[in-house]
Motif scaffolding. Structure first.
Motif, PDB file in Angstrom:
ATOM      1  N   GLY A  38       6.732  -6.191   6.315  1.00 50.87           N
ATOM      2  CA  GLY A  38       6.334  -5.472   7.522  1.00 50.87           C
ATOM      3  C   GLY A  38       5.049  -6.031   8.087  1.00 50.87           C
ATOM      4  N   LEU A  39       4.091  -6.254   7.215  1.00 48.70           N
ATOM      5  CA  LEU A  39       2.808  -6.784   7.645  1.00 48.70           C
ATOM      6  C   LEU A  39       2.998  -8.176   8.247  1.00 48.70           C
ATOM      7  CD1 LEU A  39      -0.205  -6.165   7.715  1.00 48.70           C
ATOM      8  CD2 LEU A  39      -0.424  -7.395   5.561  1.00 48.70           C
ATOM      9  N   ARG A  40       3.770  -9.008   7.514  1.00 47.64           N
ATOM     10  CA  ARG A  40       4.049 -10.364   7.974  1.00 47.64           C
ATOM     11  C   ARG A  40       4.666 -10.340   9.381  1.00 47.64           C
ATOM     12  NH1 ARG A  40       6.103 -15.463   6.037  1.00 47.64           N
ATOM     13  NH2 ARG A  40       8.156 -15.017   6.851  1.00 47.64           N
ATOM     14  N   LEU A  91       0.875  -1.181   0.000  1.00 53.10           N
ATOM     15  CA  LEU A  91       0.000   0.000   0.000  1.00 53.10           C
ATOM     16  C   LEU A  91       0.908   1.225   0.000  1.00 53.10           C
ATOM     17  CD1 LEU A  91      -3.051   0.593   0.324  1.00 53.10           C
ATOM     18  CD2 LEU A  91      -2.621   0.860   2.773  1.00 53.10           C
ATOM     19  N   ASP A  92       0.655   2.094  -0.917  1.00 53.33           N
ATOM     20  CA  ASP A  92       1.471   3.311  -0.968  1.00 53.33           C
ATOM     21  C   ASP A  92       0.604   4.483  -0.556  1.00 53.33           C
ATOM     22  OD1 ASP A  92       3.249   5.242  -1.328  1.00 53.33           O
ATOM     23  OD2 ASP A  92       3.871   4.631  -3.328  1.00 53.33           O
ATOM     24  N   LEU A  93       0.916   5.062   0.571  1.00 55.46           N
ATOM     25  CA  LEU A  93       0.093   6.179   1.051  1.00 55.46           C
ATOM     26  C   LEU A  93       0.722   7.519   0.710  1.00 55.46           C
ATOM     27  CD1 LEU A  93      -0.777   4.802   4.589  1.00 55.46           C
ATOM     28  CD2 LEU A  93      -2.274   4.876   2.590  1.00 55.46           C
ATOM     29  N   GLY A  94       1.747   7.488  -0.112  1.00 55.69           N
ATOM     30  CA  GLY A  94       2.411   8.738  -0.449  1.00 55.69           C
ATOM     31  C   GLY A  94       3.492   9.065   0.547  1.00 55.69           C
ATOM     32  N   PHE A  95       3.087   9.519   1.742  1.00 56.06           N
ATOM     33  CA  PHE A  95       4.116   9.886   2.726  1.00 56.06           C
ATOM     34  C   PHE A  95       4.804   8.657   3.297  1.00 56.06           C
ATOM     35  CE2 PHE A  95       0.147   9.377   4.925  1.00 56.06           C
ATOM     36  CZ  PHE A  95       0.465   8.763   6.111  1.00 56.06           C
ATOM     37  N   MET A  96       4.153   7.492   3.205  1.00 53.25           N
ATOM     38  CA  MET A  96       4.797   6.264   3.639  1.00 53.25           C
ATOM     39  C   MET A  96       4.161   5.077   2.927  1.00 53.25           C
ATOM     40  SD  MET A  96       3.045   5.251   7.199  1.00 53.25           S
ATOM     41  CE  MET A  96       3.287   3.556   6.750  1.00 53.25           C
TER      42      MET A  96
END
Ligand SMILES: Nc1ncnc2c1ncn2[C@@H]1O[C@H](COP(=O)(O)OP(=O)(O)OP(=O)(O)O)[C@@H](O)[C@H]1O
Ligand SMILES: Nc1ncnc2c1ncn2[C@@H]1O[C@H](COP(=O)(O)OP(=O)(O)OP(=O)(O)O)[C@@H](O)[C@H]1O
Ligand SMILES: [Mg+2]
Ligand SMILES: [Mg+2]
Lengths: 178, 265, 290, 282
Positions: B106-108, B95-100
């Motif tokens: 990471g999810l795993r 997921l790309d939220l722009g600022f991060m």
């Protein structure tokens, strides 16, 4: 604290019970005695367990400091939902109690020098903070998350120190320590 | 009364878990903590969750109660989970939220660590929820038995723990009384400026100490009159019984370890 | 200063699984200048009621009105310090509250906290030590060096030094020897008379309640079941029995005497002196009438 | 039957031997107690009662004189044997409860004396039965009333089947009901087992139940005798800081009120009896 009869057994029995009381005192101060301070860390609620631990280690020396810290606070974790933290606490608080007692009692001072008492508490703080940090790092598998508890631990210890010193001074003036 | 609140963590019951020998339960918890670190993929973590739920079920402790009692710990779990998501930058971007961005790894990691954390907290809590503090003390005393040879005063340590458990409720009542008595004299750690609150600690702790000294002296006398002279030559009233189910519980754990090892990637 | 409990309910540990109801619908009026005794079986809620009188506990239902202050369930009460100064409380085994280096400092602790000037506090301490029958030398000693009875007196002085308008006592003489008990109870009574101090006494001693109080309240299972004059309350043995209490010894002896001789004494004797006088009188009359 | 179970011979004890100005807590004290007796020791605060109790079981040793118990002279060697034959109950119910639960506490002295497990279980049950606390085996101390705790303490002493039970103000911190419970327990025990009892007390009603009363004043024995003979001293006792039993106080007050009562009365029954004769005589 002289007992009228002082056969070997009675001194040992009294000593054992005094240590038990020290454990109970640390536990109770951790659980019941809280001061709310206007600071952000910990929501500002600071318990007096650390102060009690300092007082006990300074008054009674490293052995009782070790047991009171390890068992008193370890027990607190066990019965209040922080069971997983108990091993860390036992290690950190036991060592902290031992170090404070050792320094405050070095060179037959027996907690009689305020300077050494303060020094003892100050030296023990980074030690305790470091053990918690490493311990929590293992639980969380992260070196970042446990950093969050450092400020709280520092405040806890600082308040403990500020309180313990006058309490020790006041207790030393009671006939129990003459 | 207040003491019920702390020892309220112990919920008396008659489940299989309650009836296990405290030594078995303590060993079980230590072994389990070690085993948890074997897990490293979805299957093994899944197995851990299953196993933990099974233990919770067998303890007959309501899951609701368990979770409810662990609220502060739960907040930490969520916090841990979020931090792992935010700080791990490996694998594909989910997921790309722009600022991060949130990465797959990471999810795993976040999920796995959270699971590990939860099963640890649950199993360790089950120990204290199903075993009275005094049984835990008994268990510790026997388990530490071998250390007697290293001059560790095991008997004294156990007696100390049981005496302190015995006096905690008494000192709690006492603390409450002293708090109120000093409050009535205008000194209160609960209100007023910070300096005043800190000043109010001395009038609180001194009486508490004095009372503890007094009790220690009385109790020492009482114990001596009743013939206490150290650990040697004493018999034990409380007896622990190691039965087949205790051995079995540890065997189950070994089996779990084997299975985890097998499915580990 | 009047104190009024209006349908007060109180529970310990509210909102926990260990909630415990201690008071239900307690209404009680303590008029200014009265001497009220609260009696009741162990665990009936006496100490819980007491702690409402100076706002150490706040009602979970109903309201407590202390002078011109009102403390109401659910309403946040601010600045309770004034109340606590005006209503002094002597707890059971009050010597447990001693902490300071010297007796003098310990007695001055309360007044200084409430902003009384140093000299005034010291003056009160000196005066009280004398009033309580302690030797002057104790002022300079550590409170922990005193005997049990002396410590008790110092602790009481520490409360009296705040110069309260209402004095609340929770079994103040428990554990003392007979002489100490009598002296301290007489002192409270004297203060009540001389200074017009409103006094509230919790006691297990029916004799003390009968001797000193002008109003008696009976607690039972967290309720205040009866209030009234001691002469009325202690005459009703059946009612006392319902609440697991016994009448004072004087009343028992009076009944015993009446049953045996068939004479009837006037009213009911609340003190030993009164009983002796009444019996003597009755016997004299009994003779005359023959 | 009438053998001496405990005796003090010219015993003097001071807490501060180095300080001449402090008077000894107990001075030149002699008395003896027979098997099966119930003795009450009374005296004002600080008169030396607790010191006597501590001398009785070797918590303190006299500077002068001898303490003999169970046929042996008290010494470092005989001490543990003597202690195993006497039980002691103290004033504060909270400060003598060692075990986590009632049964653990009763078993404590048995454990110390190395009694085998099966025997322990049996004795714990028996002793709790004797004080009527068998329903409370698993109770924790903070869920018991003061009177119940003291009864457990008595059971703990009884478990060792002592010949002598010492009560040091065991009822003084209790409410009236607790006091009655404990005194009743002692009475029943004595009827059932003929145990020797020494009760140290401020409560003269309690002392009046004893076979013999020993009156202490400032470290000295003021006197001893049956309750009747001791209370006859009347106002003399009041001067020592003690009280008189209620019936006696009333007798004195009635006399002051003008009734020519001839005798001193220990009980209300006796008093009412005389009042009645007085009335019916006319
Ligand atoms: N801190 C507390 N927490 C919970 N419950 C309490 C607390 N204090 C008292 N209680 C309970 O409230 C009830 C009333 O207690 P309270 O102390 O007011 O009784 P009391 O009449 O003063 O008894 P006593 O004569 O024994 O002093 C009792 O059932 C008691 O168990
Ligand atoms: N540990 C001690 N150190 C010094 N003096 C003591 C000690 N214990 C008691 N005394 C003194 O010895 C004397 C006798 O005390 P003891 O405790 O035997 O009296 P008591 O008759 O039991 O009094 P109470 O009725 O208050 O229990 C008192 O003057 C007391 O101050
Ligand atoms: Mg009460
Ligand atoms: Mg005594």
């Amino acid at each position: 604290m002289q007992k009228a009869s002082s056969s070997y057994t009675s001194v040992r029995t009294y000593d054992l019970i005094l240590t038990s009381m020290a454990i109970a005192l640390v536990f109770v101060s951790t659980l019941l005695l809280n001061i709310r301070l206007p600071i952000a860390a910990n929501g500002g609620l600071v318990h007096l367990g650390t102060a009690m631990l300092f007082v006990i280690a300074i008054l009674f020396g490293p052995k009782k400091g070790l047991i009171a810290g390890a068992v008193g606070m370890g027990l607190f974790d066990l019965v209040s939902g922080w069971t997983l933290w108990a091993p860390i606490t036992i290690l950190a608080r036991g060592l902290q109690g031992y170090v404070v007692g050792k320094i405050a009692w070095s060179g037959s001072r027996k907690g009689g020098s305020t300077g050494f008492n303060i020094l003892a508490a100050i030296v023990s703080i980074p030690l305790m903070v470091a053990i918690y940090y490493v311990g929590e790092a293992i639980i969380f598998s992260s070196w970042i998350i446990p950093a969050a508890s450092i400020p709280g631990n520092l405040v806890q210890n600082t308040v403990g120190l500020i309180i313990a010193i006058p309490v020790v001074a006041a207790l030393k003036k009671t006939p129990f320590f003459k | 009364m207040m003491e019920k609140m702390i020892f309220g963590r112990f919920i008396p019951g008659d489940s299989l878990v309650h009836r296990l020998d405290p030594r078995a339960k303590i060993l079980f918890v230590f072994l389990f903590i070690a085993i948890v670190f074997v897990a490293n993929n979805a299957i093994t973590y899944g197995l851990l969750i299953g196993f933990t739920l099974l233990v919770v079920f067998m303890s007959r402790i309501r899951l609701y109660f368990l979770v409810n009692g662990l609220k502060p710990v739960m907040i930490l779990v969520i916090f841990t989970f979020l931090l792992h998501i935010l700080f791990t930058r490996e694998g594909a971007v989910l997921l790309d939220l722009g600022f991060m961005s949130i990465y797959e790894e990471g999810l795993r990691q976040g999920i796995f660590i959270a699971i590990r954390f939860l099963v640890l907290v649950f199993i360790t809590s089950i120990l204290t929820l199903t075993t009275s503090p005094i049984s835990i003390t008994d268990g510790i005393e026997v388990l530490l038995g071998p250390f007697k040879r290293l001059k560790l005063p095991v008997h004294e340590l156990a007696l100390m723990m049981s005496i302190s458990l015995r006096f905690i409720p008494t000192l709690m009542d006492e603390t409450g009384k002293i708090l109120k008595a000093q409050m009535a004299r205008g000194s209160d750690i609960g209100s007023g400026p910070v300096k005043e609150r800190i000043k109010a600690v001395v009038p609180l702790l001194i009486p508490l100490f004095v009372s503890a000294f007094k009790r220690a002296e009385d109790l020492a006398t009482a114990m001596e009159v009743r013939g206490y002279r150290g650990g040697s030559g004493r018999t034990r009233y409380r007896q622990l019984n190691w039965r087949f189910k205790d051995t079995a519980s540890l065997l189950v754990l070994v089996a779990l370890a084997g299975t985890l090892w097998y499915f580990r990637s | 200063m009047d104190i009024l409990l209006r349908q007060v309910g109180y529970s310990y540990a509210v909102d926990t699984p260990f909630e415990k109801r201690a008071l239900t619908d307690v209404s009680l009026h303590i008029p200014s200048g009265s001497y009220t005794a609260i009696i009741g079986h162990t665990g009936s809620g006496k100490s819980t009621v007491l702690q409402h009188l100076n706002a150490l506990l706040k009602p979970t239902e109903g309201a407590v009105i202390i002078g011109d202050r009102k403390i109401e369930a659910g309403v946040k009460a601010k600045n309770l310090r004034d109340i606590r100064r005006q209503v002094g409380i002597v707890f059971q085994f009050p010597e447990q509250q001693l902490f300071d280096e010297t007796v003098l400092k310990d007695i001055m602790f309360g007044p200084l906290n409430y902003g009384v000037p140093e000299e005034e506090a010291s003056r009160r301490a000196h005066e009280l030590v004398e009033q309580l029958g302690l030797p002057k030398e104790v002022l300079g000693k550590s409170p922990f060096d005193l005997s049990g009875g002396q410590m008790r007196r110092v602790a009481i002085a520490g409360v009296l030094a705040m110069d309260p308008e209402v004095l609340v006592l929770d079994e103040p003489t428990a554990g003392l020897d007979p002489r100490g008990r009598r002296e301290i109870m007489d002192l409270f009574h004297q203060l009540h008379i001389q200074k017009g101090l409103t006094t509230v006494l919790v006691t297990h001693s029916m004799e003390d309640a009968a001797r000193y109080a002008d109003q008696v309240a009976i607690m039972h299972n967290g309720r205040c079941v009866v209030t009234g004059e001691p002469g009325v309350i202690f005459a009703d043995e059946e009612q006392l029995g319902d609440y697991r209490l016994e009448p004072p010894r004087t009343v028992r002896l009076q009944r015993h005497f009446e049953a045996r001789t068939g004479l009837k004494l006037d009213g009911i004797s609340l003190t030993e002196e009164a009983l002796a006088k009444n019996i003597a009188l009755a016997l004299a009359e009994g003779r005359d009438s023959e | 039957m009438n053998s001496t179970i405990l005796s003090f011979e010219d015993v003097t004890f001071t807490y501060m031997p180095e300080d001449e100005s402090v008077r000894p807590a107990v001075e030149n004290l002699s008395f003896s107690i027979q098997d099966g007796e119930w003795i009450a020791i009374v005296g004002h605060n600080g008169s030396g009662k607790s010191t006597i109790a501590k001398l009785m079981n070797g918590l303190l040793f006299p500077q002068q004189g001898t303490v003999r118990a169970m046929g042996q002279t008290m010494s470092e060697e005989s001490l543990w044997d003597i202690r195993s034959q006497m039980g002691m109950v103290f004033q504060n119910p909270d400060n003598q409860f060692v075990g986590a639960t009632v049964q653990d506490d009763v078993a404590f002295a048995l454990e110390n004396n190395g009694v085998p497990h099966e025997e322990m279980v049996k004795r714990v049950k028996e002793s709790l039965h004797q004080v009527k606390m068998e329903e409370y085996v698993d109770h924790e101390p903070h869920h018991l009333s003061g009177g119940q705790k003291q009864r457990v303490a008595i059971a703990g002493a009884l478990a060792l089947k002592p010949r002598l039970l010492i009560l040091d103000e065991a009822t003084s911190m209790l409410d009236p009901q607790g006091r009655v419970e404990v005194i009743e327990t002692i009475r029943e025990l004595r009827e059932a087992t003929g145990l020797t009892v020494i009760s140290i007390t401020h409560d003269l009603e309690e002392a009046a139940l004893a076979d013999r009363i020993l009156v202490m004043n400032a470290g000295h024995k003021h006197g001893e005798g049956t309750p009747d003979s001791v209370f006859l001293e009347g106002n003399e006792l009041t001067k020592l800081g003690l009280d008189l039993p209620f019936a006696m106080r009333m007798t004195h007050l009635l006399r002051e009120a003008g009734l020519p009562l001839t005798r001193e009365h220990m009980t209300e029954d006796e008093l009412v009896d005389e009042l009645w004769t007085f009335y019916s005589d006319k």
